[in-house]
Design a protein around this motif. Structure first.
Motif, PDB file in Angstrom:
ATOM      1  N   PHE A   1       0.842  -1.193   0.000  1.00  0.00           N
ATOM      2  CA  PHE A   1       0.000   0.000   0.000  1.00  0.00           C
ATOM      3  C   PHE A   1       0.873   1.236   0.000  1.00  0.00           C
ATOM      4  N   ASP A   2       0.539   2.148  -0.905  1.00  0.00           N
ATOM      5  CA  ASP A   2       1.297   3.386  -1.052  1.00  0.00           C
ATOM      6  C   ASP A   2       0.284   4.525  -0.971  1.00  0.00           C
ATOM      7  N   GLY A   3       0.299   5.260   0.154  1.00  0.00           N
ATOM      8  CA  GLY A   3      -0.663   6.367   0.308  1.00  0.00           C
ATOM      9  C   GLY A   3      -1.929   5.964   1.046  1.00  0.00           C
ATOM     10  N   PHE A   4      -1.948   4.790   1.606  1.00  0.00           N
ATOM     11  CA  PHE A   4      -3.081   4.311   2.419  1.00  0.00           C
ATOM     12  C   PHE A   4      -2.528   3.379   3.486  1.00  0.00           C
ATOM     13  N   PRO A   5      -3.017   3.448   4.728  1.00  0.00           N
ATOM     14  CA  PRO A   5      -3.988   4.397   5.260  1.00  0.00           C
ATOM     15  C   PRO A   5      -3.349   5.751   5.522  1.00  0.00           C
ATOM     16  N   ARG A   6      -4.185   6.777   5.621  1.00  0.00           N
ATOM     17  CA  ARG A   6      -3.687   8.142   5.787  1.00  0.00           C
ATOM     18  C   ARG A   6      -4.295   8.845   6.993  1.00  0.00           C
ATOM     19  N   THR A   7      -5.277   8.228   7.622  1.00  0.00           N
ATOM     20  CA  THR A   7      -5.925   8.840   8.800  1.00  0.00           C
ATOM     21  C   THR A   7      -6.214   7.729   9.813  1.00  0.00           C
ATOM     22  N   VAL A   8      -6.493   8.148  11.050  1.00  0.00           N
ATOM     23  CA  VAL A   8      -6.817   7.146  12.080  1.00  0.00           C
ATOM     24  C   VAL A   8      -8.082   6.353  11.695  1.00  0.00           C
ATOM     25  N   PRO A   9      -9.184   7.016  11.257  1.00  0.00           N
ATOM     26  CA  PRO A   9     -10.355   6.219  10.839  1.00  0.00           C
ATOM     27  C   PRO A   9     -10.037   5.227   9.710  1.00  0.00           C
ATOM     28  N   GLN A  10      -9.109   5.585   8.820  1.00  0.00           N
ATOM     29  CA  GLN A  10      -8.735   4.622   7.763  1.00  0.00           C
ATOM     30  C   GLN A  10      -8.020   3.416   8.366  1.00  0.00           C
ATOM     31  N   VAL A  11      -7.177   3.660   9.377  1.00  0.00           N
ATOM     32  CA  VAL A  11      -6.497   2.542  10.043  1.00  0.00           C
ATOM     33  C   VAL A  11      -7.539   1.619  10.665  1.00  0.00           C
ATOM     34  N   GLU A  12      -8.534   2.211  11.321  1.00  0.00           N
ATOM     35  CA  GLU A  12      -9.570   1.411  11.993  1.00  0.00           C
ATOM     36  C   GLU A  12     -10.357   0.594  10.962  1.00  0.00           C
ATOM     37  N   GLY A  13     -10.774   1.276   9.884  1.00  0.00           N
ATOM     38  CA  GLY A  13     -11.540   0.587   8.834  1.00  0.00           C
ATOM     39  C   GLY A  13     -10.719  -0.518   8.185  1.00  0.00           C
ATOM     40  N   PHE A  14      -9.443  -0.248   7.997  1.00  0.00           N
ATOM     41  CA  PHE A  14      -8.542  -1.226   7.353  1.00  0.00           C
ATOM     42  C   PHE A  14      -8.378  -2.448   8.253  1.00  0.00           C
ATOM     43  N   LYS A  15      -8.292  -2.191   9.555  1.00  0.00           N
ATOM     44  CA  LYS A  15      -8.154  -3.289  10.519  1.00  0.00           C
ATOM     45  C   LYS A  15      -9.338  -4.262  10.393  1.00  0.00           C
ATOM     46  N   LYS A  16     -10.533  -3.694  10.313  1.00  0.00           N
ATOM     47  CA  LYS A  16     -11.751  -4.519  10.186  1.00  0.00           C
ATOM     48  C   LYS A  16     -11.720  -5.312   8.881  1.00  0.00           C
ATOM     49  N   LEU A  17     -11.324  -4.622   7.815  1.00  0.00           N
ATOM     50  CA  LEU A  17     -11.295  -5.270   6.499  1.00  0.00           C
ATOM     51  C   LEU A  17     -10.297  -6.418   6.478  1.00  0.00           C
TER      52      LEU A  17
ATOM     53  N   GLU B   1       1.185  16.169   8.109  1.00  0.00           N
ATOM     54  CA  GLU B   1       1.650  16.310   9.495  1.00  0.00           C
ATOM     55  C   GLU B   1       0.503  16.127  10.496  1.00  0.00           C
ATOM     56  N   GLU B   2      -0.657  16.721  10.143  1.00  0.00           N
ATOM     57  CA  GLU B   2      -1.798  16.655  11.082  1.00  0.00           C
ATOM     58  C   GLU B   2      -2.452  15.282  11.104  1.00  0.00           C
ATOM     59  N   GLN B   3      -2.682  14.707   9.927  1.00  0.00           N
ATOM     60  CA  GLN B   3      -3.552  13.529   9.876  1.00  0.00           C
ATOM     61  C   GLN B   3      -2.835  12.205   9.670  1.00  0.00           C
ATOM     62  N   THR B   4      -1.670  12.228   9.027  1.00  0.00           N
ATOM     63  CA  THR B   4      -1.038  10.943   8.696  1.00  0.00           C
ATOM     64  C   THR B   4       0.152  10.630   9.596  1.00  0.00           C
ATOM     65  N   GLU B   5       0.903  11.672   9.990  1.00  0.00           N
ATOM     66  CA  GLU B   5       2.087  11.415  10.819  1.00  0.00           C
ATOM     67  C   GLU B   5       1.758  10.630  12.103  1.00  0.00           C
ATOM     68  N   PRO B   6       0.591  10.889  12.731  1.00  0.00           N
ATOM     69  CA  PRO B   6       0.266  10.095  13.927  1.00  0.00           C
ATOM     70  C   PRO B   6       0.266   8.578  13.670  1.00  0.00           C
ATOM     71  N   LEU B   7       0.075   8.166  12.412  1.00  0.00           N
ATOM     72  CA  LEU B   7       0.054   6.721  12.120  1.00  0.00           C
ATOM     73  C   LEU B   7       1.443   6.099  12.289  1.00  0.00           C
ATOM     74  N   VAL B   8       2.484   6.933  12.109  1.00  0.00           N
ATOM     75  CA  VAL B   8       3.853   6.422  12.276  1.00  0.00           C
ATOM     76  C   VAL B   8       4.008   5.914  13.713  1.00  0.00           C
ATOM     77  N   ASN B   9       3.554   6.730  14.668  1.00  0.00           N
ATOM     78  CA  ASN B   9       3.650   6.312  16.073  1.00  0.00           C
ATOM     79  C   ASN B   9       2.747   5.121  16.362  1.00  0.00           C
ATOM     80  N   TYR B  10       1.582   5.127  15.739  1.00  0.00           N
ATOM     81  CA  TYR B  10       0.640   4.017  15.946  1.00  0.00           C
ATOM     82  C   TYR B  10       1.289   2.684  15.531  1.00  0.00           C
ATOM     83  N   TYR B  11       1.878   2.642  14.342  1.00  0.00           N
ATOM     84  CA  TYR B  11       2.480   1.381  13.878  1.00  0.00           C
ATOM     85  C   TYR B  11       3.774   1.066  14.640  1.00  0.00           C
ATOM     86  N   GLU B  12       4.417   2.122  15.142  1.00  0.00           N
ATOM     87  CA  GLU B  12       5.622   1.887  15.954  1.00  0.00           C
ATOM     88  C   GLU B  12       5.232   1.168  17.254  1.00  0.00           C
TER      89      GLU B  12
END
Ligand code: AMP
Length: 219
Positions: free
Chosen positions: A83-99, A176-187
């Motif tokens: 995946f390149d460019g997805f997920p990009r937001t916390v709700p996308q991470v949540e939706g992707f997890k379910k999928l 910076e606002e919406q996607t960077e937090p995912l770096v910490n989430y996956y870390e």
């Protein structure tokens, strides 16, 4: 193998994900490319997505998740994908997890490409795309042999609306606002590897390959 590439616009995610997908026979799943494809076919979804993309904003999560849901049911994704460019937001991470749960799949690793904003702005504003084959070139680092023409197919090179200077800063802010937090989430999930995205395409590809050879491909 299933991977996610994270990183700010202009870091070279698309280029690196495409190269890696070719080398390891994985599907390259770029949500940006999926949207550009529906735009070029003048579909309703394309018109809707374009209204966000041209302003440097993100397309709404439910639309992105619907498109990803359909894409992951296609046969070419069965043996793995990037995946390149997805997920990009916390709700996308949540939706992707379910999928992923529904599909009985899991992500092996997340690669976060990193770099500094000055270089990113320079790269994005000198980026051009071929209108025929989609190849991405950079006017400074890999100028075309004939001005305005793709070296591979002779197609016309154009500048994406969202690579225009007024939109670039907006895209970096949104990252910076919406996607960077995912770096910490996956870390925190111990899935993340940070890779220096500065340098030539070849140098960055080598860094990614070295990591994959040591950590994933031998598993
Ligand atoms: P990219 O080619 O990944 O830089 O994406 C170009 C544009 O497509 C982004 O600036 C967004 O407007 C839209 N886009 C691509 N992927 C997503 C996504 N996962 N979520 C929301 N919008 C997206």
């Amino acid at each position: 193998m299933r991977l996610i590439f994270l990183g700010p616009p202009g870091i070279g995610k698309g280029t690196q994900a495409k190269l890696l997908a070719e080398r390891h026979s994985l599907a390259h799943l770029s949500t940006g490319d999926m949207f550009r494809s529906v735009i070029s076919r003048n579909t309703d979804l394309g018109t809707f997505a374009k209204s966000f993309m041209d302003k440097g904003k993100l397309v709404p999560d439910d639309v992105v998740l619907g498109m990803v849901n359909e894409r992951l049911r296609e046969d070419d994704t069965a043996s793995g994908y990037i995946f390149d460019g997805f997920p990009r937001t916390v709700p996308q991470v949540e939706g992707f997890k379910k999928l992923l749960k529904e599909l009985g799949q899991f992500i092996d690793h997340v690669i976060a490409l990193e770099g500094n904003d000055t270089v990113l702005v320079e790269r994005l504003s000198s980026r051009r795309t071929c209108s025929d084959c989609g190849k991405i070139i950079n006017l400074i680092f890999s100028p075309p042999k004939v001005s305005g023409q793709c070296d591979d197919c002779g197609g016309e090179l154009f500048q994406r609306n969202d690579d225009k200077p007024e939109v670039i800063q907006k895209r970096l802010d949104v990252y910076e606002e919406q996607t960077e937090p995912l770096v910490n989430y996956y870390e925190r999930k111990a899935l993340l590897r940070r890779v220096d995205g500065m340098g030539s395409v070849h140098e960055v590809a080598e860094r990614i390959d070295k990591y994959l050879i040591n950590n994933i491909l031998e598993e």
